[in-house]
Structures are given as structure tokens and as C-alpha cells.
Design an enzyme around this catalytic site. Sequence first.
Site, PDB file in Angstrom:
ATOM      1  N   CYS A  72     -45.232   0.728  18.946  1.00 10.32           N
ATOM      2  CA  CYS A  72     -44.064   0.541  19.813  1.00 10.32           C
ATOM      3  C   CYS A  72     -43.340  -0.767  19.510  1.00 10.32           C
ATOM      4  O   CYS A  72     -43.918  -1.851  19.588  1.00 10.32           O
ATOM      5  CB  CYS A  72     -44.469   0.572  21.282  1.00 10.32           C
ATOM      6  N   TRP A 244     -36.731   3.461  27.274  1.00 14.82           N
ATOM      7  CA  TRP A 244     -35.396   3.905  26.875  1.00 14.82           C
ATOM      8  C   TRP A 244     -35.392   4.078  25.369  1.00 14.82           C
ATOM      9  O   TRP A 244     -36.290   3.620  24.665  1.00 14.82           O
ATOM     10  CB  TRP A 244     -34.324   2.901  27.311  1.00 14.82           C
ATOM     11  N   GLU A 249     -33.740   6.611  16.957  1.00 15.68           N
ATOM     12  CA  GLU A 249     -34.671   7.723  17.222  1.00 15.68           C
ATOM     13  C   GLU A 249     -33.886   9.033  17.320  1.00 15.68           C
ATOM     14  O   GLU A 249     -34.347  10.092  16.896  1.00 15.68           O
ATOM     15  CB  GLU A 249     -35.432   7.503  18.527  1.00 15.68           C
TER      16      GLU A 249
HETATM   17  N1  ARG Z   1     -39.064   9.147  19.038  1.00 14.75           N
HETATM   18  C1  ARG Z   1     -39.192   9.939  20.228  1.00 14.75           C
HETATM   19  C2  ARG Z   1     -37.936  10.760  20.447  1.00 14.75           C
HETATM   20  O1  ARG Z   1     -37.016  10.646  19.686  1.00 14.75           O
HETATM   21  C3  ARG Z   1     -39.457   9.082  21.447  1.00 14.75           C
HETATM   22  C4  ARG Z   1     -40.645   8.149  21.348  1.00 14.75           C
HETATM   23  C5  ARG Z   1     -40.667   7.074  22.418  1.00 14.75           C
HETATM   24  N2  ARG Z   1     -39.511   6.234  22.299  1.00 14.75           N
HETATM   25  C6  ARG Z   1     -39.147   5.281  23.170  1.00 14.75           C
HETATM   26  N3  ARG Z   1     -38.040   4.648  22.961  1.00 14.75           N
HETATM   27  N4  ARG Z   1     -39.888   5.002  24.231  1.00 14.75           N
HETATM   28  O2  ARG Z   1     -37.777  11.504  21.371  1.00 14.75           O
END
Ligand code: ARG
Length: 369
Positions: A72, A244, A249
Site C-alpha cells: 500500500c 480512496w 488504478e
Molecule cells: N487497485 C484496486 C482497484 O482498482 C483497488 C485496490 C485498493 N486501492 C486503494 N486505493 N485503496 O479497484
Amino acid sequence: MTDLTAADAVTDAAAYAEAAAFLLGADWLTDSERTVRTVAVRAELRATGSYRHTPEELAHGAKAAWRNHARCVGRLHWKALRVVDRRHVTSAEEVFDACVGHLRAASADGRLQPVITVFPQRAPDGSAIRIWNPQLIRYAGYRDADGSVTGDPLHVELTDMAGSLGWQGRGGRFDVLPLIVQMPGEEPRWFELPSDAVLEVPLAHPEFDWFAELDLRWHAVPAISDMRMEIGGIDYPACPFSGWYVGYEIGARNLADTDRYDLLPLVAAHMAIDTSYDSTLWKDRALVELNRAVLHSFQQAGVHLVDHHTVTRQFVTHEDRERRKGYPVSADKHWIVPPLSASTTPVFHRAYETIEARPNFFRQPAAWR
Ligand code: ARG
């Protein structure tokens, strides 16, 4: 007096060692309180094969699990985690209601709050509550007759399983899957999330008018629901947690990966870039614009998220602060370095060590296997 076999004694000793190591870090207790608590935990372990955390231990343990999680990049905020104790739930409806409550509290009209909702720990016989969905909010993936997928290809299997439990999807690209909850020893049940618990952002681009017509969107809250939290030797196999998004991502993975929404060719075509040679950098250029659209749209909608420059800067701030406190920083560089513009961020240039510290979050086998 029960008969203690040699194997039981070993398990007992291992479980006690985990618990004692966790309590050693319980800096909110005085030394004598810690001794009293450690003795009580040992007695409870001997009598029941397990022990229950106090609400304080649970709250501190959950924060420590986040703090220790090597993958993380958002850990600067670990102390702000809100821990919702739902260890008393006994039915699938109650689990579902708590998950809806989680999403409402976490969304907070766009001012996203980090939240974890903790359901009952694994019982000594190994049984546990499981949420089948990898996240509370996920989009369905429908396998079409020609083998192509409408929606998120990552969730074809879960979509099929929801279908076999009786759920009927609308066949769209962004259909929110039902939540599938399985209580120990029961069949899984599905529940449709109410739309007011699912905050979503329609995507537009700050300059390209055609972008909005692609009709893309993403959900605001990433709420991981299939990992297990381990605190002091106790397993919490159902403990959805969320913070968030980092823009990439969505913009560099969910919407861009060739085995996800695979949108780079479409974006490049609208940008009128020559896609016949890799060396035109059409993927890179489309990727940047897709990521600009994600960041812009969330900001316009008043939904919190963070860009990769900011989050990595926050991470090194966190890292330096931890080291000053003498707390070992564990980080998995593959996960910490952004999937785009890596070398423009500070984490690319640092070395990291991955230590499997506890408490922590772990992957676990899919509930249906
Ligand atoms: N990478 C994942 C997604 O795109 C989420 C993982 C957790 N990410 C976070 N910012 N807490 O859905």
C-alpha cells in the site's frame, strides 16, 4: 482437565506466541496491565482454543495491519482509519447491512474516509464468514457467445456465479454486481446494493469533448472485501476496508489493461494517433490522456482521489517519519512504484525491503474453492 496432545500443545504455544508478540506492542497499556492481559489471553487460549480482542486491541490491530502492508502506497494516513466493530453479527442480512453502512460512511458525499468493518473472527473449528466479492463495489463481466466480454473481464467468474445463484444482470458495461455473502455452514446469498450506497463518477476529459461520449465511469470507493486480516494470531476473513483511489488504478489499470477494459486503442483512435507502430508512443499518449480524464472527473465531481506524484511524495514523507521513529518500513516496490511515469516519482529511485510484518492483510483462497 482436557487431554492435551503434543500437537495441541505446539499449536497452543504458536498461538500464544503470536498473541504475546501483538500485546508486546500494545503501547496504550501500562506494563502491569499488559502482563495481566497476556495472562488472561493465555488462559482463554487454553480453555477455548482462541481469544477475543478487546475493542481497543481490534482498533490498534487494524491500524497496524494497514501500517505494515507492504503493497500500500497510501499509508501516510494509517492512523486515521475508522474501525467499525461488527463482530456480533449472526446473519447474512446483518453482514450486508453493515457493508451498506460501510459504503455510506466511506463515501461521505465524496469526502472519502478510510474505514474498515470487522466481522466475526474465524472460529476455532476453522469456519468463517466470507464475502465472495473481491471488493464491495465491482462491475459485472458478461461473456458473450463470441468469447468477448461486456463489462469488466476480471469479474466474469463472479458474474457467472451470481447468475447461478439467481441474479440477473442487465448486460451493461458498468453493472454493479450484487454482494454475495456466505455464513459458516450456509449457502451463499446475494443482495443488490442500493444505488445511494454506490457513489460513481462519469468520466470526461478537460479538453477532449468526445471523451464524455465514450460513456465511461468508475466507482468512487475501492473497498477490498476478500482479504483476511491477521492480528495477534487471530484471523478475520471478512473485514472490508477502503480508502480512496490513486488515479492510475483506474486510468492505467482498470480501464487500460488489455485483460480489463482495454481502452487505449479506442482513446488513441479518437486522438487520431497512428497506432501502426509502437514507436509512435500511441499507448503512452492515450494512457496519459485517460489518466487526466480520471483525475479531472473525480475532481469535478468533488470525489477525493490522489494522483501518482502526490501519493508517492506522501509515501516518502511517511517512510522518513517511520524511520525516525525506528519503525521498520516494509514496501513491495512492484506495488509502490506507479504503473505510469515511474521514474518521475521519488519511490522509483529508492530501495525497499519487503518484510512480512504482523498484524497484516493477506490474500486467502477464493471462498468458493
Ligand atoms: N487497485 C484496486 C482497484 O482498482 C483497488 C485496490 C485498493 N486501492 C486503494 N486505493 N485503496 O479497484
